[in-house]
Design a protein around this motif. Sequence first.
Motif, PDB file in Angstrom:
ATOM      1  N   GLU A 104       0.862  -1.167   0.000  1.00 30.77           N
ATOM      2  CA  GLU A 104       0.000   0.000   0.000  1.00 30.77           C
ATOM      3  C   GLU A 104       0.912   1.235   0.000  1.00 30.77           C
ATOM      4  O   GLU A 104       1.990   1.207   0.607  1.00 30.77           O
ATOM      5  CB  GLU A 104      -0.872   0.026   1.259  1.00 30.77           C
ATOM      6  CG  GLU A 104      -1.804  -1.164   1.390  1.00 30.77           C
ATOM      7  CD  GLU A 104      -3.069  -0.999   0.568  1.00 30.77           C
ATOM      8  OE1 GLU A 104      -3.096  -0.159  -0.356  1.00 30.77           O
ATOM      9  OE2 GLU A 104      -4.037  -1.726   0.840  1.00 30.77           O
ATOM     10  N   MET A 105       0.463   2.321  -0.641  1.00 28.02           N
ATOM     11  CA  MET A 105       1.316   3.497  -0.708  1.00 28.02           C
ATOM     12  C   MET A 105       0.534   4.750  -0.335  1.00 28.02           C
ATOM     13  O   MET A 105      -0.674   4.861  -0.588  1.00 28.02           O
ATOM     14  CB  MET A 105       1.940   3.645  -2.089  1.00 28.02           C
ATOM     15  CG  MET A 105       2.762   2.441  -2.513  1.00 28.02           C
ATOM     16  SD  MET A 105       4.114   2.830  -3.641  1.00 28.02           S
ATOM     17  CE  MET A 105       3.254   3.671  -4.950  1.00 28.02           C
ATOM     18  N   ALA A 106       1.250   5.694   0.258  1.00 23.08           N
ATOM     19  CA  ALA A 106       0.630   6.947   0.675  1.00 23.08           C
ATOM     20  C   ALA A 106       1.608   8.086   0.476  1.00 23.08           C
ATOM     21  O   ALA A 106       2.818   7.887   0.317  1.00 23.08           O
ATOM     22  CB  ALA A 106       0.209   6.876   2.144  1.00 23.08           C
ATOM     23  N   THR A 119       0.605  18.315  -8.309  1.00 31.51           N
ATOM     24  CA  THR A 119       1.838  17.575  -8.600  1.00 31.51           C
ATOM     25  C   THR A 119       1.531  16.152  -9.045  1.00 31.51           C
ATOM     26  O   THR A 119       2.035  15.679 -10.077  1.00 31.51           O
ATOM     27  CB  THR A 119       2.750  17.547  -7.357  1.00 31.51           C
ATOM     28  OG1 THR A 119       3.138  18.889  -7.021  1.00 31.51           O
ATOM     29  CG2 THR A 119       3.991  16.709  -7.615  1.00 31.51           C
ATOM     30  N   LEU A 120       0.702  15.457  -8.279  1.00 36.67           N
ATOM     31  CA  LEU A 120       0.372  14.066  -8.604  1.00 36.67           C
ATOM     32  C   LEU A 120      -0.374  13.964  -9.929  1.00 36.67           C
ATOM     33  O   LEU A 120      -0.151  13.038 -10.712  1.00 36.67           O
ATOM     34  CB  LEU A 120      -0.447  13.444  -7.478  1.00 36.67           C
ATOM     35  CG  LEU A 120       0.251  13.332  -6.120  1.00 36.67           C
ATOM     36  CD1 LEU A 120      -0.697  12.739  -5.089  1.00 36.67           C
ATOM     37  CD2 LEU A 120       1.522  12.501  -6.224  1.00 36.67           C
ATOM     38  N   LYS A 121      -1.262  14.914 -10.173  1.00 41.64           N
ATOM     39  CA  LYS A 121      -2.017  14.910 -11.432  1.00 41.64           C
ATOM     40  C   LYS A 121      -1.103  15.163 -12.616  1.00 41.64           C
ATOM     41  O   LYS A 121      -1.177  14.456 -13.638  1.00 41.64           O
ATOM     42  CB  LYS A 121      -3.111  15.975 -11.376  1.00 41.64           C
ATOM     43  CG  LYS A 121      -3.944  16.047 -12.654  1.00 41.64           C
ATOM     44  CD  LYS A 121      -5.022  17.126 -12.550  1.00 41.64           C
ATOM     45  CE  LYS A 121      -5.834  17.213 -13.843  1.00 41.64           C
ATOM     46  NZ  LYS A 121      -6.870  18.278 -13.771  1.00 41.64           N
ATOM     47  N   HIS A 122      -0.229  16.161 -12.494  1.00 41.95           N
ATOM     48  CA  HIS A 122       0.673  16.489 -13.603  1.00 41.95           C
ATOM     49  C   HIS A 122       1.601  15.318 -13.939  1.00 41.95           C
ATOM     50  O   HIS A 122       1.862  15.049 -15.121  1.00 41.95           O
ATOM     51  CB  HIS A 122       1.507  17.718 -13.239  1.00 41.95           C
ATOM     52  CG  HIS A 122       2.544  18.068 -14.258  1.00 41.95           C
ATOM     53  ND1 HIS A 122       2.216  18.470 -15.536  1.00 41.95           N
ATOM     54  CD2 HIS A 122       3.905  18.056 -14.207  1.00 41.95           C
ATOM     55  CE1 HIS A 122       3.330  18.698 -16.219  1.00 41.95           C
ATOM     56  NE2 HIS A 122       4.362  18.446 -15.441  1.00 41.95           N
ATOM     57  N   LEU A 123       2.072  14.618 -12.921  1.00 46.00           N
ATOM     58  CA  LEU A 123       2.993  13.499 -13.143  1.00 46.00           C
ATOM     59  C   LEU A 123       2.274  12.174 -13.386  1.00 46.00           C
ATOM     60  O   LEU A 123       2.917  11.142 -13.575  1.00 46.00           O
ATOM     61  CB  LEU A 123       3.934  13.366 -11.940  1.00 46.00           C
ATOM     62  CG  LEU A 123       4.835  14.566 -11.651  1.00 46.00           C
ATOM     63  CD1 LEU A 123       5.717  14.288 -10.441  1.00 46.00           C
ATOM     64  CD2 LEU A 123       5.684  14.930 -12.861  1.00 46.00           C
ATOM     65  N   TYR A 128      -1.532   5.645  -7.830  1.00 45.61           N
ATOM     66  CA  TYR A 128      -0.681   4.734  -7.068  1.00 45.61           C
ATOM     67  C   TYR A 128      -0.866   4.878  -5.557  1.00 45.61           C
ATOM     68  O   TYR A 128      -0.477   3.985  -4.799  1.00 45.61           O
ATOM     69  CB  TYR A 128       0.798   4.980  -7.393  1.00 45.61           C
ATOM     70  CG  TYR A 128       1.196   4.557  -8.787  1.00 45.61           C
ATOM     71  CD1 TYR A 128       1.274   3.204  -9.122  1.00 45.61           C
ATOM     72  CD2 TYR A 128       1.507   5.497  -9.765  1.00 45.61           C
ATOM     73  CE1 TYR A 128       1.645   2.798 -10.399  1.00 45.61           C
ATOM     74  CE2 TYR A 128       1.882   5.108 -11.043  1.00 45.61           C
ATOM     75  CZ  TYR A 128       1.944   3.760 -11.356  1.00 45.61           C
ATOM     76  OH  TYR A 128       2.317   3.374 -12.614  1.00 45.61           O
ATOM     77  N   PHE A 129      -1.442   6.002  -5.128  1.00 45.01           N
ATOM     78  CA  PHE A 129      -1.477   6.298  -3.700  1.00 45.01           C
ATOM     79  C   PHE A 129      -2.882   6.147  -3.124  1.00 45.01           C
ATOM     80  O   PHE A 129      -3.808   6.862  -3.507  1.00 45.01           O
ATOM     81  CB  PHE A 129      -0.940   7.708  -3.452  1.00 45.01           C
ATOM     82  CG  PHE A 129       0.495   7.862  -3.873  1.00 45.01           C
ATOM     83  CD1 PHE A 129       1.515   7.361  -3.088  1.00 45.01           C
ATOM     84  CD2 PHE A 129       0.814   8.474  -5.078  1.00 45.01           C
ATOM     85  CE1 PHE A 129       2.837   7.475  -3.477  1.00 45.01           C
ATOM     86  CE2 PHE A 129       2.131   8.595  -5.482  1.00 45.01           C
ATOM     87  CZ  PHE A 129       3.147   8.094  -4.683  1.00 45.01           C
ATOM     88  N   LYS A 130      -3.013   5.224  -2.190  1.00 45.39           N
ATOM     89  CA  LYS A 130      -4.301   4.974  -1.546  1.00 45.39           C
ATOM     90  C   LYS A 130      -4.693   6.133  -0.638  1.00 45.39           C
ATOM     91  O   LYS A 130      -5.876   6.468  -0.502  1.00 45.39           O
ATOM     92  CB  LYS A 130      -4.226   3.675  -0.741  1.00 45.39           C
ATOM     93  CG  LYS A 130      -5.526   3.311  -0.038  1.00 45.39           C
ATOM     94  CD  LYS A 130      -5.381   1.992   0.716  1.00 45.39           C
ATOM     95  CE  LYS A 130      -6.681   1.634   1.434  1.00 45.39           C
ATOM     96  NZ  LYS A 130      -6.546   0.346   2.167  1.00 45.39           N
ATOM     97  N   VAL A 131      -3.706   6.734   0.008  1.00 46.79           N
ATOM     98  CA  VAL A 131      -3.939   7.821   0.959  1.00 46.79           C
ATOM     99  C   VAL A 131      -3.015   8.984   0.624  1.00 46.79           C
ATOM    100  O   VAL A 131      -1.832   8.782   0.347  1.00 46.79           O
ATOM    101  CB  VAL A 131      -3.674   7.352   2.411  1.00 46.79           C
ATOM    102  CG1 VAL A 131      -3.737   8.522   3.384  1.00 46.79           C
ATOM    103  CG2 VAL A 131      -4.668   6.273   2.804  1.00 46.79           C
ATOM    104  N   VAL A 132      -3.557  10.205   0.641  1.00 46.91           N
ATOM    105  CA  VAL A 132      -2.759  11.415   0.435  1.00 46.91           C
ATOM    106  C   VAL A 132      -3.063  12.381   1.581  1.00 46.91           C
ATOM    107  O   VAL A 132      -4.163  12.908   1.698  1.00 46.91           O
ATOM    108  CB  VAL A 132      -3.081  12.093  -0.919  1.00 46.91           C
ATOM    109  CG1 VAL A 132      -2.285  13.404  -1.056  1.00 46.91           C
ATOM    110  CG2 VAL A 132      -2.760  11.158  -2.080  1.00 46.91           C
TER     111      VAL A 132
END
Length: 216
Positions: A104-106, A119-123, A128-132
């Motif tokens: 699991e990734m956060a 940032t996450l949207k642009h890249l 990939y991330f369950k929790v932000v």
Amino acid sequence: MLKAIIFDCDGVIAETETERLKLLKALAEEKGHKGIDEKKHLKLLVGRKSVDFLRDVLGGKMSTEEAEEIAEKRRQHWEDSPKKFIKEIKGIKTVCLGLSKKYEMAVASTAPRRMVEATLKHLELKSYFKVVITGDEAEKAKPNPDAYLKALKGLNVKSEESIAIEDSDTGIAAAKAAGIRTVALRNRLYEEYGYKPDLSKADIIIEELSDLLKII
């Protein structure tokens, strides 16, 4: 047993701090406030809110209202021109693809949610991330462990079942305060700006993000 990987955002997922510094300096100078030195002040910005940085560096020369206005303009520039200000850290997509198959990734950041989301949207990494966790949820900034504790809760894992990926001494302190083993990524660009974080308290130090796939 390792179950989760928790990433810092700025400096680990994307290179943003040096560009943020340049933009804050330019916006402050537009208002007649000089005194921000790119080679001297990066260490005061990494992992901190823009308003706090501006007030610390410029002191009584800048009101809180002016600092907030500049910070908002900076955020708007970020959202309008992500390609200009957000540079992916080498290897981040390969690492996310590889680790997400097993763990699991956060994300645990104290930057504003709109900045982390941009940032996450642009890249193209958000999936990939369950929790932000961002500064909107973590009331206290790093080195306080608030962001990491909330990430652990969101993932429903224990601290000993997790590893944090950080690039600054304040971030390492936050993860360790939450009881999480920490891998530190050495950021050579920071060093070019005169900032050499103390990574000695991390459990492991890596030179390239892709090294994670060798040690985890």
